[in-house]
Design an enzyme around this catalytic site. Structure first.
Site, PDB file in Angstrom:
ATOM      1  N   GLU A 165       0.810  -1.216   0.000  1.00 27.24           N
ATOM      2  CA  GLU A 165       0.000   0.000   0.000  1.00 27.24           C
ATOM      3  C   GLU A 165       0.847   1.272   0.000  1.00 27.24           C
ATOM      4  OE1 GLU A 165      -3.356   0.042   2.744  1.00 27.24           O
ATOM      5  OE2 GLU A 165      -3.222  -2.127   2.910  1.00 27.24           O
ATOM      6  N   ASP A 406      -8.142 -10.517   5.730  1.00 24.59           N
ATOM      7  CA  ASP A 406      -7.319  -9.320   5.879  1.00 24.59           C
ATOM      8  C   ASP A 406      -6.003  -9.604   6.609  1.00 24.59           C
ATOM      9  OD1 ASP A 406      -6.685  -6.648   5.698  1.00 24.59           O
ATOM     10  OD2 ASP A 406      -8.440  -5.937   6.796  1.00 24.59           O
ATOM     11  N   GLU A 455      -6.664  -6.392  -2.393  1.00 24.81           N
ATOM     12  CA  GLU A 455      -6.318  -5.000  -2.130  1.00 24.81           C
ATOM     13  C   GLU A 455      -4.934  -4.762  -2.730  1.00 24.81           C
ATOM     14  OE1 GLU A 455      -6.410  -1.747   1.503  1.00 24.81           O
ATOM     15  OE2 GLU A 455      -5.778  -3.783   1.930  1.00 24.81           O
ATOM     16  N   GLU A 461      -9.195   3.921   1.600  1.00 27.95           N
ATOM     17  CA  GLU A 461      -9.177   3.823   3.058  1.00 27.95           C
ATOM     18  C   GLU A 461      -8.003   4.592   3.654  1.00 27.95           C
ATOM     19  OE1 GLU A 461      -8.847  -0.359   3.965  1.00 27.95           O
ATOM     20  OE2 GLU A 461      -6.710  -0.195   4.262  1.00 27.95           O
TER      21      GLU A 461
END
Length: 650
Positions: A165, A406, A455, A461
């Site tokens: 990310e 997750d 993801e 987010e």
């Protein structure tokens, strides 16, 4: 996938052992070529239109202390031309993918081969071994030289524990050399002169760690680096474990196997990166005999908006409770949203996947959802799934439709195998999977098409950390290799310098039209509507549009594309076309003339959501327009900074 084959094969017999020689394979159109030199090692160079792109690539694999590719001896060379069609179960870009390529297979003494495929938009290779029993893979060398004056676009990780990310970095050769102990995750985009670009990633990643790239003290090379096999784990909270001991090898695997594909999308047209399907073409075929139960779609997501609807019809205390989720189900039913996702907080404990919190009646919600034709998705940590692998069977009995798993945050061999074990077990019981806290797609979503999304992206987010300047690269990097769970749909929109938001009143950077365009541009099998039902119902026209954009696509066309600056693309589903465009912060306004030459005959209605005149300052400002169009007409697309354009043509 269903394949229709047309294959011709030429076998070149081999008295070639011990000879230094160059072997060449070119794309069907002749524009891309790979020259493979076999001497003291196996090296390759890739060219586009006769000009070098990447050179001096090195291929080797060390198994049980022996290096394959060191003083190689070619036993035989075989070539074949392949032209077939792939029909993916979940069509992210095309419902039918053209799979035409030239193949060259070099068989070496020592029971291994290297297979090359040359496509009209790129090149791929993999190592194949034919050995008995298990082998330990000590290392794999992927090393390729970069030309002068390149720019490397990618995410830099500080270690192998990463959720993929990070913000994109845009590195010059000097910056690449000075990246220190950090290394890039795949995919990466290498920008060369003459607008030439190379997208690098992998596919058919099975029983093997994901690959990372490191300069190793150079300015002009990409070098592979892999996480080691973890041997011993220790506790680390409710959603992860600590690796206490690692092996000195990167994988222990079957000696008779094909290793992952290393691929390069090579082009001088940025739009070709958007349209590419390289991951799909190289992935393993679906192992799900009857995938008809797999239903991609849209879902609500309460975590981003704090599970706090606040409309005049809300007469209950909002939260992760039965009345709130029934309200979400009612909203989903009204707008044709397929699922409602129950994220963290639905269960009494993150460690227990079976007991809801005291304010939530899960059986009642599942029953209520079915009465409204809305399915239920449950969020879980990967560790809880690992410790309760029977949950897939029990969830199927309860009527749960899918799971969001997750915090994996690793991509060593153990964790890569975990993804496949989950996909297989979920498929066995008719559940789909959304992997969050995950690495990038690498083909598992085609082998197990119940894997609808991952993801592995700096998505919404991240709140203020999710900027259009970063996201505008996604069609050329992360989304170019597979589906992504970005979680769009904000109805509170801000220009970056004005952004002041937090849960439960969450908002996004970029204009309203930008947010709406993401539903057309972003590829995923499970698309989120991340905002509050209260705001969606207050913005009925926008909500009906985004909820109606299909998540699968028959055809994709790039209409205007420049990596890092703007993207406009058209996607077809049935007899409708959807056009989405986004741009960065560089210019107050950008204008494009888009020709509708992709339409069929007859008259169409084009309904668009466009940046309003004040959008460069007030990002909420949009206008809705409607007009009649026909094939060949020109449409002016005007986008504000951090702006967008979204349209349906029907």
């Amino acid at each position: 996938m269903k394949l229709r084959h047309f294959v011709t094969t030429i076998l070149l017999a081999s008295s070639l052992a011990g000879m230094a020689k160059t072997y060449t394979v070119a794309s069907p159109d002749g524009k891309i070529a790979v020259d493979v030199d076999v001497d003291k090692q196996i090296t390759y160079s890739i060219s586009l239109d006769g000009s070098p792109v990447l050179t001096d690539g090195v291929i080797s694999l060390t198994l049980n202390g022996k290096t394959l590719g060191e003083n190689p001896k070619v036993n035989s060379v075989s070539r074949k031309s392949v032209s077939d069609k792939i029909n993916p179960v979940v069509a992210f870009k095309f419902s039918e993918i053209d799979n035409t390529y030239e193949q060259m297979l070099l068989k070496f003494a020592g029971k291994y081969s290297v297979e090359f495929r040359a496509f009209n938009d790129g090149v791929a290779y993999r190592v194949i071994t034919d050995m008995k029993g298990k082998v330990e893979v000590d290392n794999e060398v992927f090393s390729v030289a970069l030309p002068e004056n390149y720019k490397l676009h990618g995410q830099l990780a500080g270690g192998f524990k990463t959720s993929y990310e990070e913000r994109y970095q845009h590195l010059s050769p000097e910056q690449w050399n000075n990246s220190g102990d950090k290394f890039t995750e795949l995919p990466i985009l290498v920008e060369l002169d003459g607008n030439r670009k190379v997208l690098i990633s992998e596919s058919a990643l099975t029983d093997y760690p994901a690959m990372f790239l490191n300069p190793l003290g150079t300015t002009d090379r990409l070098n592979s680096i892999f996480p080691k096999v973890p041997l011993k784990f220790g506790p680390d909270g409710d959603r992860s474990v600590k690796i206490l001991e690692e092996a000195d090898y990167i994988a222990k695997t079957d000696g008779k196997r094909a290793f992952p594909w290393r691929y390069f999308v090579v082009t001088s047209e940025d739009g070709q990166i958007i349209e590419n399907t390289m991951t799909a073409r190289l992935a393993e075929k679906s192992v799900i005999a009857d995938p008809s139960w797999i239903k991609p779609g849209t879902t609500t997501w309460e975590w981003w908006n704090g599970a706090t609807p606040y409309g005049p019809d809300v007469d209950f205390v909002a939260g992760c409770n039965t009345p709130t989720y029934k309200y979400f189900i009612d909203f989903a039913s009204k707008y044709g949203v397929n699922y409602v996702l129950l994220d963290e907080g639905w269960a009494k404990s993150t460690r227990n996947p079976f007991d809801p919190n005291d304010e939530l009646d899960l059986a009642e919600l599942i029953k209520y959802g079915k009465s409204k034709n809305v399915g239920i998705i449950l969020w879980l940590t990967w560790l809880t799934v690992e410790n309760n692998f029977d949950l897939f069977e029990k969830y199927a009995e309860m009527g749960v439709d899918g799971v969001k798993i997750d915090f994996m945050d690793r991509s060593d061999q153990w964790m890569v195998n975990y993804y496949e074990r989950v996909a297989e077990e979920a498929a066995k019981h008719g559940l789909f999977v959304d992997f969050h806290g995950s690495f990038k797609p690498a083909g598992l979503e085609y082998k197990y098409p119940n894997v609808l999304s991952y993801e592995g992206v700096r998505g919404m987010e991240q709140m203020g950390g999710c900027t259009p300047d970063n996201s505008v690269y996604l069609p050329y990097l992360r989304n170019a290799v597979g589906p992504m769970d970005y979680t769009p749909g904000a109805m509170l929109n801000y220009q970056p310098e004005k952004y002041r938001c937090d849960r439960p009143n969450s908002g996004s950077q970029g204009t309203r039209a930008y947010q709406m365009a993401l539903y057309i541009l972003w590829e995923t099998g499970l698309q989120m509507l991340a905002d509050n039902p209260t705001l969606y119902m207050a913005n009925d026209d926008c909500t009906r549009f985004i909820a109606g954009v299909p998540v699968t696509t028959d055809e994709t066309k790039a209409l205007a594309a420049k990596a890092g600056e703007y993207t406009i693309a058209a996607k077809k589903k049935g007899d409708k076309w959807y056009v989405g465009g986004i741009t960065n912060n560089d210019k107050q306004w950008r204008e494009f003339d888009i020709t509708l030459d992709f339409l069929g005959d007859g008259e169409y209605t084009l309904t668009s959501f466009e940046d309003g005149v004040n959008a460069p300052t007030q990002a909420m400002h949009y206008v809705k327009n409607s007009r009649k169009v026909k094939k060949g007409d020109t449409v002016k697309v005007k986008m504000a900074r951090n702006g967008g354009y979204a349209a349906i043509i029907e």
